[in-house]
Design a protein around this motif. Structure first.
Motif, PDB file in Angstrom:
ATOM      1  N   GLY A 164      23.387  29.110  12.895  1.00  0.00           N
ATOM      2  CA  GLY A 164      24.802  28.750  12.873  1.00  0.00           C
ATOM      3  C   GLY A 164      25.524  29.088  14.158  1.00  0.00           C
ATOM      4  N   ASP A 165      24.937  30.000  14.963  1.00  0.00           N
ATOM      5  CA  ASP A 165      25.520  30.309  16.271  1.00  0.00           C
ATOM      6  C   ASP A 165      25.337  29.124  17.214  1.00  0.00           C
ATOM      7  OD1 ASP A 165      26.248  32.838  15.475  1.00  0.00           O
ATOM      8  OD2 ASP A 165      24.470  33.820  16.312  1.00  0.00           O
ATOM      9  N   LEU A 166      26.279  28.957  18.143  1.00  0.00           N
ATOM     10  CA  LEU A 166      26.158  27.889  19.123  1.00  0.00           C
ATOM     11  C   LEU A 166      25.053  28.167  20.143  1.00  0.00           C
ATOM     12  CD1 LEU A 166      29.933  27.101  19.838  1.00  0.00           C
ATOM     13  CD2 LEU A 166      28.315  25.738  18.495  1.00  0.00           C
ATOM     14  N   GLY A 167      24.716  29.443  20.291  1.00  0.00           N
ATOM     15  CA  GLY A 167      23.654  29.802  21.234  1.00  0.00           C
ATOM     16  C   GLY A 167      24.096  29.764  22.677  1.00  0.00           C
ATOM     17  N   TRP A 205      15.839  32.665  27.061  1.00  0.00           N
ATOM     18  CA  TRP A 205      15.047  33.826  26.678  1.00  0.00           C
ATOM     19  C   TRP A 205      15.674  34.615  25.531  1.00  0.00           C
ATOM     20  CZ3 TRP A 205      14.165  35.465  32.461  1.00  0.00           C
ATOM     21  CH2 TRP A 205      13.180  34.635  33.010  1.00  0.00           C
ATOM     22  N   GLY A 206      16.986  34.486  25.361  1.00  0.00           N
ATOM     23  CA  GLY A 206      17.652  35.174  24.250  1.00  0.00           C
ATOM     24  C   GLY A 206      17.714  34.351  22.981  1.00  0.00           C
ATOM     25  N   GLY A 207      17.031  33.195  22.983  1.00  0.00           N
ATOM     26  CA  GLY A 207      17.014  32.355  21.788  1.00  0.00           C
ATOM     27  C   GLY A 207      18.230  31.462  21.647  1.00  0.00           C
ATOM     28  N   GLY A 208      18.889  31.134  22.753  1.00  0.00           N
ATOM     29  CA  GLY A 208      20.106  30.325  22.729  1.00  0.00           C
ATOM     30  C   GLY A 208      19.845  28.835  22.666  1.00  0.00           C
ATOM     31  N   TRP A 209      20.848  28.071  23.083  1.00  0.00           N
ATOM     32  CA  TRP A 209      20.817  26.612  22.877  1.00  0.00           C
ATOM     33  C   TRP A 209      19.729  25.908  23.682  1.00  0.00           C
ATOM     34  CZ3 TRP A 209      21.935  22.669  26.450  1.00  0.00           C
ATOM     35  CH2 TRP A 209      22.421  23.088  27.691  1.00  0.00           C
ATOM     36  N   LEU A 210      19.414  26.385  24.880  1.00  0.00           N
ATOM     37  CA  LEU A 210      18.340  25.763  25.655  1.00  0.00           C
ATOM     38  C   LEU A 210      16.980  25.988  24.993  1.00  0.00           C
ATOM     39  CD1 LEU A 210      19.166  26.340  29.448  1.00  0.00           C
ATOM     40  CD2 LEU A 210      19.129  24.171  28.188  1.00  0.00           C
ATOM     41  N   ASP A 211      16.824  27.155  24.387  1.00  0.00           N
ATOM     42  CA  ASP A 211      15.587  27.434  23.667  1.00  0.00           C
ATOM     43  C   ASP A 211      15.446  26.493  22.470  1.00  0.00           C
ATOM     44  OD1 ASP A 211      13.227  29.135  23.349  1.00  0.00           O
ATOM     45  OD2 ASP A 211      14.196  29.813  21.514  1.00  0.00           O
ATOM     46  N   ALA A 227       3.422  18.415  29.422  1.00  0.00           N
ATOM     47  CA  ALA A 227       3.834  17.218  30.158  1.00  0.00           C
ATOM     48  C   ALA A 227       4.119  16.040  29.227  1.00  0.00           C
ATOM     49  CB  ALA A 227       2.748  16.834  31.161  1.00  0.00           C
ATOM     50  N   SER A 228       5.316  15.493  29.328  1.00  0.00           N
ATOM     51  CA  SER A 228       5.717  14.283  28.614  1.00  0.00           C
ATOM     52  C   SER A 228       7.065  13.848  29.164  1.00  0.00           C
ATOM     53  CB  SER A 228       5.827  14.519  27.106  1.00  0.00           C
ATOM     54  OG  SER A 228       6.958  15.319  26.797  1.00  0.00           O
ATOM     55  N   PHE A 229       7.432  12.609  28.927  1.00  0.00           N
ATOM     56  CA  PHE A 229       8.728  12.120  29.407  1.00  0.00           C
ATOM     57  C   PHE A 229       9.870  12.847  28.703  1.00  0.00           C
ATOM     58  CE2 PHE A 229      12.271   8.974  29.324  1.00  0.00           C
ATOM     59  CZ  PHE A 229      12.505   8.946  30.693  1.00  0.00           C
ATOM     60  N   ASP A 230       9.708  13.098  27.399  1.00  0.00           N
ATOM     61  CA  ASP A 230      10.743  13.815  26.651  1.00  0.00           C
ATOM     62  C   ASP A 230      10.928  15.233  27.194  1.00  0.00           C
ATOM     63  OD1 ASP A 230      11.217  11.649  25.051  1.00  0.00           O
ATOM     64  OD2 ASP A 230      10.044  12.377  23.351  1.00  0.00           O
ATOM     65  N   GLN A 231       9.797  15.922  27.481  1.00  0.00           N
ATOM     66  CA  GLN A 231       9.892  17.279  28.017  1.00  0.00           C
ATOM     67  C   GLN A 231      10.547  17.265  29.392  1.00  0.00           C
ATOM     68  OE1 GLN A 231       9.010  20.109  26.277  1.00  0.00           O
ATOM     69  NE2 GLN A 231      10.054  21.198  27.942  1.00  0.00           N
ATOM     70  N   PHE A 232      10.235  16.253  30.196  1.00  0.00           N
ATOM     71  CA  PHE A 232      10.862  16.133  31.516  1.00  0.00           C
ATOM     72  C   PHE A 232      12.382  16.016  31.384  1.00  0.00           C
ATOM     73  CE2 PHE A 232      12.535  13.657  35.072  1.00  0.00           C
ATOM     74  CZ  PHE A 232      12.072  14.403  36.159  1.00  0.00           C
ATOM     75  N   LEU A 233      12.832  15.220  30.428  1.00  0.00           N
ATOM     76  CA  LEU A 233      14.278  15.064  30.213  1.00  0.00           C
ATOM     77  C   LEU A 233      14.916  16.380  29.746  1.00  0.00           C
ATOM     78  CD1 LEU A 233      14.504  11.539  28.513  1.00  0.00           C
ATOM     79  CD2 LEU A 233      14.975  12.145  30.907  1.00  0.00           C
ATOM     80  N   ILE A 234      14.188  17.116  28.906  1.00  0.00           N
ATOM     81  CA  ILE A 234      14.694  18.423  28.456  1.00  0.00           C
ATOM     82  C   ILE A 234      14.785  19.389  29.638  1.00  0.00           C
ATOM     83  CG2 ILE A 234      14.130  20.451  27.067  1.00  0.00           C
ATOM     84  CD1 ILE A 234      12.835  18.473  25.032  1.00  0.00           C
ATOM     85  N   GLN A 235      13.751  19.385  30.473  1.00  0.00           N
ATOM     86  CA  GLN A 235      13.773  20.242  31.673  1.00  0.00           C
ATOM     87  C   GLN A 235      14.936  19.858  32.575  1.00  0.00           C
ATOM     88  OE1 GLN A 235      11.439  22.344  30.083  1.00  0.00           O
ATOM     89  NE2 GLN A 235      11.137  22.935  32.219  1.00  0.00           N
ATOM     90  N   GLY A 284      20.332  20.798  34.823  1.00  0.00           N
ATOM     91  CA  GLY A 284      21.703  20.318  34.943  1.00  0.00           C
ATOM     92  C   GLY A 284      22.725  21.303  34.400  1.00  0.00           C
ATOM     93  N   ALA A 285      22.391  21.945  33.271  1.00  0.00           N
ATOM     94  CA  ALA A 285      23.310  22.920  32.680  1.00  0.00           C
ATOM     95  C   ALA A 285      23.544  24.098  33.617  1.00  0.00           C
ATOM     96  CB  ALA A 285      22.745  23.403  31.341  1.00  0.00           C
ATOM     97  N   VAL A 286      22.466  24.602  34.196  1.00  0.00           N
ATOM     98  CA  VAL A 286      22.586  25.727  35.130  1.00  0.00           C
ATOM     99  C   VAL A 286      23.281  25.275  36.416  1.00  0.00           C
ATOM    100  CG1 VAL A 286      21.265  27.400  36.504  1.00  0.00           C
ATOM    101  CG2 VAL A 286      20.579  26.887  34.158  1.00  0.00           C
ATOM    102  N   ALA A 287      23.029  24.015  36.825  1.00  0.00           N
ATOM    103  CA  ALA A 287      23.664  23.463  38.030  1.00  0.00           C
ATOM    104  C   ALA A 287      25.165  23.260  37.837  1.00  0.00           C
ATOM    105  CB  ALA A 287      23.014  22.137  38.398  1.00  0.00           C
ATOM    106  N   ALA A 288      25.611  23.164  36.596  1.00  0.00           N
ATOM    107  CA  ALA A 288      27.042  23.051  36.332  1.00  0.00           C
ATOM    108  C   ALA A 288      27.692  24.425  36.220  1.00  0.00           C
ATOM    109  CB  ALA A 288      27.268  22.261  35.040  1.00  0.00           C
ATOM    110  N   PHE A 289      27.014  25.340  35.523  1.00  0.00           N
ATOM    111  CA  PHE A 289      27.619  26.640  35.207  1.00  0.00           C
ATOM    112  C   PHE A 289      27.615  27.614  36.380  1.00  0.00           C
ATOM    113  CE2 PHE A 289      27.194  30.965  33.310  1.00  0.00           C
ATOM    114  CZ  PHE A 289      28.438  31.022  32.677  1.00  0.00           C
ATOM    115  N   CYS A 290      26.466  27.753  37.044  1.00  0.00           N
ATOM    116  CA  CYS A 290      26.336  28.784  38.079  1.00  0.00           C
ATOM    117  C   CYS A 290      27.170  28.510  39.334  1.00  0.00           C
ATOM    118  CB  CYS A 290      24.869  28.999  38.444  1.00  0.00           C
ATOM    119  SG  CYS A 290      23.962  29.871  37.157  1.00  0.00           S
TER     120      CYS A 290
END
Length: 412
Positions: free
Chosen positions: A73-76, A154-160, A347-355, A360-366
């Motif tokens: 239920g946490d947003l992570g 690593w803390g089990g958040g939304w990217l995980d 390796a897969s196209f879906d995993q590449f998009l997730i990566q 992108g998330a870190v490139a926006a936040f940091c």
């Protein structure tokens, strides 16, 4: 868990913790070697400060910000488990990732990673940053920004939850530091004499290339703990594979960088060779446990090419990065993270998009948070030393001492 296995896991994790700690000497040597003699004490002071304050900040709140215990239920995205650290209920032992080692060992190993992110920034801003401004930035960036991003995976958040994969920190450590470095050198401006009037970059040679080479070899050794410890156990098969892929990527990165540099500039550039090794190490870090030896060599070879192109790009943008931190840690960190979706078991196209989404998330936040922190410090306290202080050296002005006092006395 078998007592012998538990002890073996714990001892291995403590050895890896020591190796990651030893990396700070490598960073210090590398930064000293690639900069000028008059700023040596300043660089050493910053690196010692980073270790001490990084560990204290991780104790005060960073560990509980990075591992807050997200629940269903946490947003992570953000959660805080409280100040300080104490052994969990049931005693100090815990089983992380089926590895089975003490909770205290886990804290110390993760704390060493936290300090590494700030060390990346230290080299990029060398020779012209105000010590007070740098220390304030380090406290906020390591104390808050690094653990928040770390919690997402690593803390089990939304990217995980999304399925993002970063074994030992190509994004979560290296690009977090790399984004901070990029924003810092943009706001600081270039060192005096780095660019000519027509905007062409001029080399400002480091004063001690033997130290720089020693620093890189120490970092390579330390990476055995950085990646090897990220297995989170003494699993013989997986740990051995990780050390093999780590070393092959480093070697391939170094060879690729010096050959690419030779083809482009017609000389055998030691600094490019050294940064190629580091680029290979950073690139393999996201997927060292997922790659075959062949994959590792290809990732390293491409990282070496990226290093040469990345250093040239930073110069073309009229940004001054004395140690190549942006090319090594940011650009190769991104490459290594994306490589997880291209090579190896995931390796897969879906995993590449997730990566790509994670990058992108870190490139926006940091960059945004780094800009806010540094801009505020620049406005209210200043982040750059005066022209006179820069020309005469930060050692004398910021510290009142000389790293090579006898040598300088003999010169006179």
């Amino acid at each position: 868990m078998d007592a012998g296995l538990f002890t073996a896991n714990n001892v291995w994790m403590m050895i890896c913790t020591a190796l990651v700690f030893f990396m700070h000497l490598g960073f210090s040597f590398l930064e000293i070697g690639l900069t000028r003699q008059k700023n040596t004490v300043n660089i050493l002071f910053k690196n010692v400060f980073i270790i001490c304050v990084g560990l204290l900040l991780y104790y005060i709140g960073g560990f509980n910000l990075m591992y807050p215990g997200f629940e269903e239920g946490d947003l992570g995205i953000l959660k805080f488990a409280g100040f300080g650290i104490a052994a969990p209920e049931g005693g100090m032992t815990a089983a992380y990732a089926d590895g089975g080692y003490t909770w205290w060992t886990d804290f110390l190993f993760q704390g060493m990673f936290a300090a590494t992110a700030a060390t990346i920034v230290s080299g990029a801003v060398a020779e012209r940053v105000k010590l007070g401004g740098f220390m304030l930035f380090t406290i906020i960036y390591v104390g808050l920004i690094y653990p928040i991003v770390g919690a997402w995976k690593w803390g089990g958040g939304w990217l995980d939850s999304l399925g993002f994969y970063d074994f030992a920190g190509s994004t979560l450590v290296h690009s977090v530091g790399g984004w901070g470095a990029l924003i810092a050198i943009y706001l600081l401006g270039a060192r005096i004499g780095k660019f000519s009037e027509d905007g062409k970059p001029k080399a400002i040679p480091g004063h001690n290339l033997p130290l720089a080479a020693a620093g890189v070899l120490i970092l390579w050794l330390g990476w055995f703990g950085f990646n090897g410890g990220s297995v989170l156990s003494a699993d013989p098969e997986l740990t051995s594979l990780v050390l093999v892929t780590t070393s092959l990527a480093a070697a391939a990165g170094g060879v690729s960088a010096f050959l690419t540099s030779f083809l482009a500039y017609k000389n055998y550039d030691l600094t490019m060779f050294l940064n190629g090794i580091l680029g290979g190490l950073v690139a393999i870090t996201a997927g060292a446990d997922q790659m075959s030896p062949n994959n590792a060599v290809v990732i390293g070879l491409l990282a070496g090419v990226i290093i040469v192109g990345g250093v040239a790009l930073v110069d073309r943008l009229k940004l001054d990065d004395p140690v190549g931190a942006v090319a090594v840690h940011l650009i190769c960190g991104i490459w290594g993270t994306l490589a997880v979706g291209i090579f190896g078991e995931l390796a897969s196209f879906d995993q590449f998009l997730i990566q790509l989404a994670g990058v992108g998330a870190v490139a926006a936040f940091c960059p945004l948070t780094a800009f806010i922190i540094l801009f505020a410090i620049k406005k209210f306290a200043g982040i750059r030393v005066t022209e006179q202080e820069e020309l005469q050296g930060l050692d004398i002005h910021e510290h009142g001492m000389d790293a090579y006092a006898d040598f300088r006395m003999n010169q006179h």
